[in-house]
Design a protein around this motif. Structure first.
Motif, PDB file in Angstrom:
ATOM      1  N   SER A   1       1.371   3.536   2.385  1.00  0.00           N
ATOM      2  CA  SER A   1       0.631   2.594   1.549  1.00  0.00           C
ATOM      3  C   SER A   1       0.540   1.223   2.218  1.00  0.00           C
ATOM      4  CB  SER A   1       1.304   2.471   0.183  1.00  0.00           C
ATOM      5  OG  SER A   1       0.642   1.526  -0.632  1.00  0.00           O
ATOM      6  N   LEU A   2       1.643   0.788   2.817  1.00  0.00           N
ATOM      7  CA  LEU A   2       1.659  -0.509   3.500  1.00  0.00           C
ATOM      8  C   LEU A   2       0.779  -0.500   4.744  1.00  0.00           C
ATOM      9  CD1 LEU A   2       5.466  -1.316   3.158  1.00  0.00           C
ATOM     10  CD2 LEU A   2       3.594  -2.602   2.098  1.00  0.00           C
ATOM     11  N   LYS A   3       0.705   0.634   5.409  1.00  0.00           N
ATOM     12  CA  LYS A   3      -0.180   0.744   6.573  1.00  0.00           C
ATOM     13  C   LYS A   3      -1.639   0.624   6.140  1.00  0.00           C
ATOM     14  CE  LYS A   3       0.735   4.214   9.353  1.00  0.00           C
ATOM     15  NZ  LYS A   3       1.191   5.570   9.757  1.00  0.00           N
ATOM     16  N   GLU A   4      -1.986   1.246   5.020  1.00  0.00           N
ATOM     17  CA  GLU A   4      -3.354   1.185   4.513  1.00  0.00           C
ATOM     18  C   GLU A   4      -3.747  -0.236   4.120  1.00  0.00           C
ATOM     19  OE1 GLU A   4      -3.652   3.941   1.325  1.00  0.00           O
ATOM     20  OE2 GLU A   4      -3.332   5.712   2.588  1.00  0.00           O
ATOM     21  N   SER A   5      -2.790  -0.992   3.590  1.00  0.00           N
ATOM     22  CA  SER A   5      -3.084  -2.364   3.161  1.00  0.00           C
ATOM     23  C   SER A   5      -2.910  -3.382   4.283  1.00  0.00           C
ATOM     24  CB  SER A   5      -2.200  -2.741   1.966  1.00  0.00           C
ATOM     25  OG  SER A   5      -0.832  -2.601   2.287  1.00  0.00           O
ATOM     26  N   GLY A   6      -2.518  -2.937   5.474  1.00  0.00           N
ATOM     27  CA  GLY A   6      -2.435  -3.825   6.625  1.00  0.00           C
ATOM     28  C   GLY A   6      -1.142  -4.600   6.755  1.00  0.00           C
ATOM     29  N   PHE A   7      -0.114  -4.219   5.993  1.00  0.00           N
ATOM     30  CA  PHE A   7       1.158  -4.938   6.052  1.00  0.00           C
ATOM     31  C   PHE A   7       2.125  -4.359   7.082  1.00  0.00           C
ATOM     32  CE2 PHE A   7       0.080  -6.478   1.722  1.00  0.00           C
ATOM     33  CZ  PHE A   7       0.259  -7.830   1.951  1.00  0.00           C
TER      34      PHE A   7
END
Length: 213
Positions: free
Chosen positions: A61-67
């Protein structure tokens, strides 16, 4: 920023940001090192038990949001945060936000102390300046404050700050500990005042001795 981050996502993001600064030799982190950092018993509020499966879902999820990004190369997959870039933060501001993510509600004085290993602030005023800057940020679609100042608790002298990246922001988590924490701060203030009095008395005595010479 879009949707709020979950508690597990926040813990992973905060841990990656912290470890980049405190243990740079082992950063980016393997999954095992990341889990150990997420679940450590010190410098965390609340203490959590993040499982491997929960961590992997949160990382995606964090990869998808760029974090978060995955670092290729080597036999072990490693992970790095992009908190500074994703939110356009300076290094001092990112340190403050990281500590709020990992430790919950804190005063400017507590933040200065807890940030020491990540960034050394000259004084509390400089901490407050970065907090106020993050609190005043605006986005094209409306307010995008990253932190907010909370009302002062009875019997305390400083306001506490909270991040706004997730729900809950820590108020509920810290509610039970507030009376105890307030009492600890009061005791600490009393000890500091007593020490200051002793130092002043010693200084006066030294000045009198020097004057006699």
């Amino acid at each position: 920023m879009g949707s709020k981050l979950s508690a597990t996502e926040l813990r992973i993001l905060g841990t990656l940001s912290e470890k980049e600064r405190t243990v740079p030799d082992t950063y980016p982190l393997s999954l095992n090192a990341l889990l150990a950092g997420c679940n450590q018993k010190t410098s965390r509020n609340p203490v959590m038990e993040v499982s491997e499966s929960d961590a992997l879902r949160a990382i995606e999820s964090l990869k998808e949001s760029g974090f978060v990004s995955e670092v290729s190369g080597g036999r072990v997959v490693r992970y790095a945060h992009r908190l500074d870039k994703a939110l356009a933060l300076s290094r001092p501001a990112a340190a403050l936000l990281t500590v709020l993510i990992l430790r919950g509600l804190q005063t400017a004085g507590e933040l200065r102390l807890n940030c020491e290993r990540m960034h050394g602030f000259a004084d509390i005023s400089s901490v407050e300046a970065y907090l106020e800057e993050m609190a005043a940020r605006q986005d094209e679609g409306g307010p995008a404050a990253l932190v907010r100042e909370l009302p002062r608790l009875p019997g305390t002298r400083e306001n506490r700050w909270a991040h706004t990246l997730g729900e809950p922001d820590g108020e509920g988590e810290n509610a039970a500990a507030q009376p105890e924490a307030a009492g600890e701060r009061s005791d600490l203030s009393a000890r500091v005042a007593a020490l200051e009095g002793e130092v002043k008395a010693l200084r006066d005595m030294l000045e009198r001795l020097l004057a006699k010479d």
